[in-house]
Scaffold this active site. Structure first.
Site, mmCIF file in Angstrom:
data_model
loop_
_atom_site.group_PDB
_atom_site.id
_atom_site.type_symbol
_atom_site.label_atom_id
_atom_site.label_comp_id
_atom_site.label_asym_id
_atom_site.label_seq_id
_atom_site.Cartn_x
_atom_site.Cartn_y
_atom_site.Cartn_z
ATOM 1 N N ASN A 7 0.871 -1.175 0.000
ATOM 2 C CA ASN A 7 0.000 0.000 0.000
ATOM 3 C C ASN A 7 0.908 1.226 0.000
ATOM 4 O O ASN A 7 1.417 1.628 1.041
ATOM 5 C CB ASN A 7 -0.882 -0.044 1.262
ATOM 6 N N LYS A 14 3.171 0.812 3.220
ATOM 7 C CA LYS A 14 2.827 -0.209 4.223
ATOM 8 C C LYS A 14 2.845 -1.549 3.509
ATOM 9 O O LYS A 14 2.495 -1.629 2.328
ATOM 10 C CB LYS A 14 1.405 0.019 4.750
ATOM 11 N N ARG A 93 -2.701 -2.062 -3.300
ATOM 12 C CA ARG A 93 -3.877 -1.220 -3.083
ATOM 13 C C ARG A 93 -3.743 -0.034 -4.038
ATOM 14 O O ARG A 93 -2.726 0.655 -4.041
ATOM 15 C CB ARG A 93 -3.892 -0.717 -1.650
ATOM 16 N N HIS A 182 -12.946 3.382 0.149
ATOM 17 C CA HIS A 182 -13.035 2.342 1.188
ATOM 18 C C HIS A 182 -13.786 1.108 0.683
ATOM 19 O O HIS A 182 -14.337 0.344 1.493
ATOM 20 C CB HIS A 182 -13.798 2.825 2.444
ATOM 21 N N HIS A 210 -17.864 2.639 7.838
ATOM 22 C CA HIS A 210 -16.408 2.537 8.037
ATOM 23 C C HIS A 210 -15.966 3.865 8.652
ATOM 24 O O HIS A 210 -15.946 4.899 7.976
ATOM 25 C CB HIS A 210 -15.696 2.286 6.706
ATOM 26 N N LEU A 211 -15.632 3.833 9.947
ATOM 27 C CA LEU A 211 -15.323 5.073 10.663
ATOM 28 C C LEU A 211 -13.893 5.042 11.170
ATOM 29 O O LEU A 211 -13.561 4.299 12.092
ATOM 30 C CB LEU A 211 -16.291 5.241 11.853
ATOM 31 N N GLY A 212 -13.029 5.823 10.523
ATOM 32 C CA GLY A 212 -11.628 5.906 10.964
ATOM 33 C C GLY A 212 -11.198 7.353 10.885
ATOM 34 O O GLY A 212 -12.005 8.258 11.131
ATOM 35 N N ARG A 243 -11.081 16.092 7.892
ATOM 36 C CA ARG A 243 -11.850 16.522 6.719
ATOM 37 C C ARG A 243 -13.223 17.019 7.149
ATOM 38 O O ARG A 243 -13.833 16.451 8.067
ATOM 39 C CB ARG A 243 -12.024 15.371 5.731
ATOM 40 N N ARG A 287 -10.306 9.108 20.485
ATOM 41 C CA ARG A 287 -10.028 8.768 21.897
ATOM 42 C C ARG A 287 -9.838 10.019 22.736
ATOM 43 O O ARG A 287 -10.388 10.136 23.833
ATOM 44 C CB ARG A 287 -8.761 7.911 22.008
ATOM 45 N N GLY A 335 -15.364 2.774 14.500
ATOM 46 C CA GLY A 335 -16.514 1.862 14.500
ATOM 47 C C GLY A 335 -16.267 0.605 15.314
ATOM 48 O O GLY A 335 -17.161 0.085 15.993
ATOM 49 N N GLU A 336 -15.018 0.104 15.269
ATOM 50 C CA GLU A 336 -14.693 -1.128 16.007
ATOM 51 C C GLU A 336 -14.494 -0.851 17.496
ATOM 52 O O GLU A 336 -14.751 -1.715 18.332
ATOM 53 C CB GLU A 336 -13.395 -1.746 15.448
ATOM 54 N N GLU A 387 -8.359 -4.826 5.283
ATOM 55 C CA GLU A 387 -8.242 -4.520 3.852
ATOM 56 C C GLU A 387 -7.110 -5.320 3.198
ATOM 57 O O GLU A 387 -7.219 -5.723 2.049
ATOM 58 C CB GLU A 387 -8.058 -3.015 3.664
HETATM 59 P P1 ADP Z 1 -7.448 5.230 9.143
HETATM 60 O O1 ADP Z 1 -8.642 5.840 8.471
HETATM 61 O O2 ADP Z 1 -6.256 6.125 9.159
HETATM 62 O O3 ADP Z 1 -7.172 3.806 8.723
HETATM 63 P P2 ADP Z 1 -8.271 4.004 11.639
HETATM 64 O O4 ADP Z 1 -9.290 3.105 11.036
HETATM 65 O O5 ADP Z 1 -7.049 3.409 12.227
HETATM 66 O O6 ADP Z 1 -7.868 5.184 10.675
HETATM 67 O O7 ADP Z 1 -9.036 4.824 12.792
HETATM 68 C C1 ADP Z 1 -8.432 5.834 13.545
HETATM 69 C C2 ADP Z 1 -9.452 6.364 14.539
HETATM 70 O O8 ADP Z 1 -9.867 5.290 15.399
HETATM 71 C C3 ADP Z 1 -8.925 7.456 15.434
HETATM 72 O O9 ADP Z 1 -9.852 8.525 15.518
HETATM 73 C C4 ADP Z 1 -8.829 6.766 16.790
HETATM 74 O O10 ADP Z 1 -9.063 7.662 17.832
HETATM 75 C C5 ADP Z 1 -9.964 5.765 16.707
HETATM 76 N N1 ADP Z 1 -9.769 4.736 17.729
HETATM 77 C C6 ADP Z 1 -8.832 3.772 17.767
HETATM 78 N N2 ADP Z 1 -8.934 3.062 18.926
HETATM 79 C C7 ADP Z 1 -9.948 3.630 19.639
HETATM 80 C C8 ADP Z 1 -10.552 3.374 20.903
HETATM 81 N N3 ADP Z 1 -10.109 2.408 21.688
HETATM 82 N N4 ADP Z 1 -11.594 4.145 21.281
HETATM 83 C C9 ADP Z 1 -12.035 5.125 20.483
HETATM 84 N N5 ADP Z 1 -11.517 5.425 19.275
HETATM 85 C C10 ADP Z 1 -10.498 4.691 18.855
#
Ligand code: ADP
Length: 414
Positions: A7, A14, A93, A182, A210-212, A243, A287, A335-336, A387
């Site tokens: 990636n 990565k 990717r 995504h 999908h929440l990151g 964003r 977090r 999300g996880e 992924e």
């Molecule tokens: P990317 O889109 O860069 O792949 P990730 O899927 O790794 O991002 O998600 C990053 C987000 O996940 C950050 O906002 C981080 O705070 C959140 N996150 C990771 N672990 C936790 C947790 N234990 N509790 C709450 N949010 C978390």
């Protein structure tokens, strides 16, 4: 079959090496090369139950970065391969496949040319992805390569979902339309959630969240993406780490005038200084915001409330698009892991048939789990995404199909 997954980002790469079996997959090694192009680039390499390798050195470009990866993979101490010839295929990717690619493909000259044509649509990512593909072709010319696109899963969207209501000529001239991103993650968690819940993907209406750092929501009807929240670029949709998500275009023109911003300035503003970071004023990390909210910091509370509100609005909209919903799936870092965000999103969804198990949700992170009560009409799940595994699986399937075809051709010729 051993697969190297790559990636390549604009200044990083990565990788993972996976041993893919018929029923089981093992992660052999993974790592990251950062700050490519600088004299103090950093290569980190991890193998389970071994000490990490971490070295700072000059890495001028992606070819050198990939060389560093191949060297460490065959290193007598840190390596997991005795020879590079053990790598059966490489999966890449690729950020943008435009309207060319509906699915993953084996890389050849025509595919490279099409990925090149999509560089205009993803100017930061596609050139880096191509560099990775070309570097691998140079370093391991006999190893098959496969391209897996972030956009291809969403190519099933109908035209009224992917078109913007602009002069049609811009679509014809520049391909201005919604593409979505995504895709590998949405597809993977939809399949996984259905499998775990004992539901048939081809008979299920799903909304996957999908929440990151980047976030997108997708409406999936019987396995096909019918709408998704990201658009022409990954800036459309819900509030993200840095964003803005959806924004009245009038705000953009207003700020251009008031702040004297040009296109680059606006790009920077909506991609790097907005979202959770912009609203909270101190962090893009979910977090930090959850902790700050607990300490009574109002702007952290506002940022989280806005994120959850955006997601909830998409869930409502996509339930309408799908004419109902059977399952809502949360994935990605937030999300996880974030019970707080899931709780905020799922509060007040009872009209839709969601009976959310708030007790079970509390403290649950990083696992595949049903978060709705057994009586709930709509199932809610949190599911871990992977992924790299999707890329490795697609790569294995495509390479196996190519081998079968070659064997068939040989048989026919004999
Ligand atoms: P990317 O889109 O860069 O792949 P990730 O899927 O790794 O991002 O998600 C990053 C987000 O996940 C950050 O906002 C981080 O705070 C959140 N996150 C990771 N672990 C936790 C947790 N234990 N509790 C709450 N949010 C978390």
């Amino acid at each position: 079959m051993k697969i190297l997954v790559l990636n390549c980002g604009s200044s990083s790469l990565k990788y993972q090496v996976l041993e893919m079996g018929a029923n089981e997959n093992t992660l052999l090694a993974k790592g990251l090369v950062e700050r490519i192009g600088s004299p103090n680039a950093c290569h980190t390499h991890k193998v389970d139950e071994r000490e990490d390798y971490k070295v700072e050195k000059a890495i001028a470009n992606h070819t050198e970065g990939i060389k560093s990866v191949l060297d460490i993979l065959t290193d007598p101490v840190y390596g997991v391969l005795y020879s590079l010839s053990q790598i059966d295929a490489v999966g890449h990717r690729v950020a943008h496949g435009g309207e060319y690619f509906f699915k993953s493909v084996a890389v050849d000259a025509d595919v490279i040319e099409k990925i090149e044509k999509c560089c205009e649509l993803a100017p930061l990512h596609n050139p880096a992805n191509l560099t990775g593909i070309k570097a691998m072709a140079e370093l391991m010319p006999d190893v098959p390569q496969v391209a897996v696109f972030d956009t291809s899963f969403h190519q099933s969207m109908p035209d009224y979902a992917y078109m913007y209501a602009l002069d049609y000529s811009y679509y014809e001239k520049y391909k201005i339309r919604r593409f979505g991103f995504h895709g590998t993650s949405h597809k993977y968690v939809a399949e996984k959630a259905c499998r775990l819940a004992g539901m048939r993907l081809d008979k299920t209406k799903l909304i996957t969240c999908h929440l990151g750092n980047g976030s997108s929501i997708t409406a999936i009807d019987c396995g096909r993406s019918v709408d998704t929240s990201m658009g022409f670029t990954p800036v459309e949709g819900v509030t993200m780490g840095t964003r803005s998500g959806n924004l009245d275009i009038g705000v953009v023109t207003f700020l251009m005038e008031k702040e004297g911003l040009d296109a680059a300035g606006i790009n920077n503003l909506v991609n790097k200084q907005s979202g959770l970071q912009g609203l909270s004023g101190f962090s893009s990390d979910c977090r930090d915001l959850v902790d700050a909210e607990k300490s009574g910091y109002n702007r952290a509370k506002l940022a989280l409330a806005k994120l959850a509100y955006d997601i909830k609005k998409y869930i409502g909209a996509y339930a309408a698009v799908l004419n109902g919903v059977d399952m809502i799936v949360f994935t990605g870092g937030i999300g996880e892991n974030s019970d707080r965000v899931r709780e905020l999103v799922c509060t007040g969804l009872d009209y839709l048939g969601v009976d959310f198990d708030f007790e079970k949700n509390a403290g649950t992170r990083g696992v595949d789990v049903v978060l709705s009560k057994p009586s709930s009409k709509v199932k809610v799940m949190a599911v871990t995404t992977n992924e790299e595994l999707v890329i490795a699986t697609d790569t294995m399937n495509i390479v196996n199909a190519l081998k079968e075809k070659a064997a068939q051709n040989e048989n026919d010729n004999n």
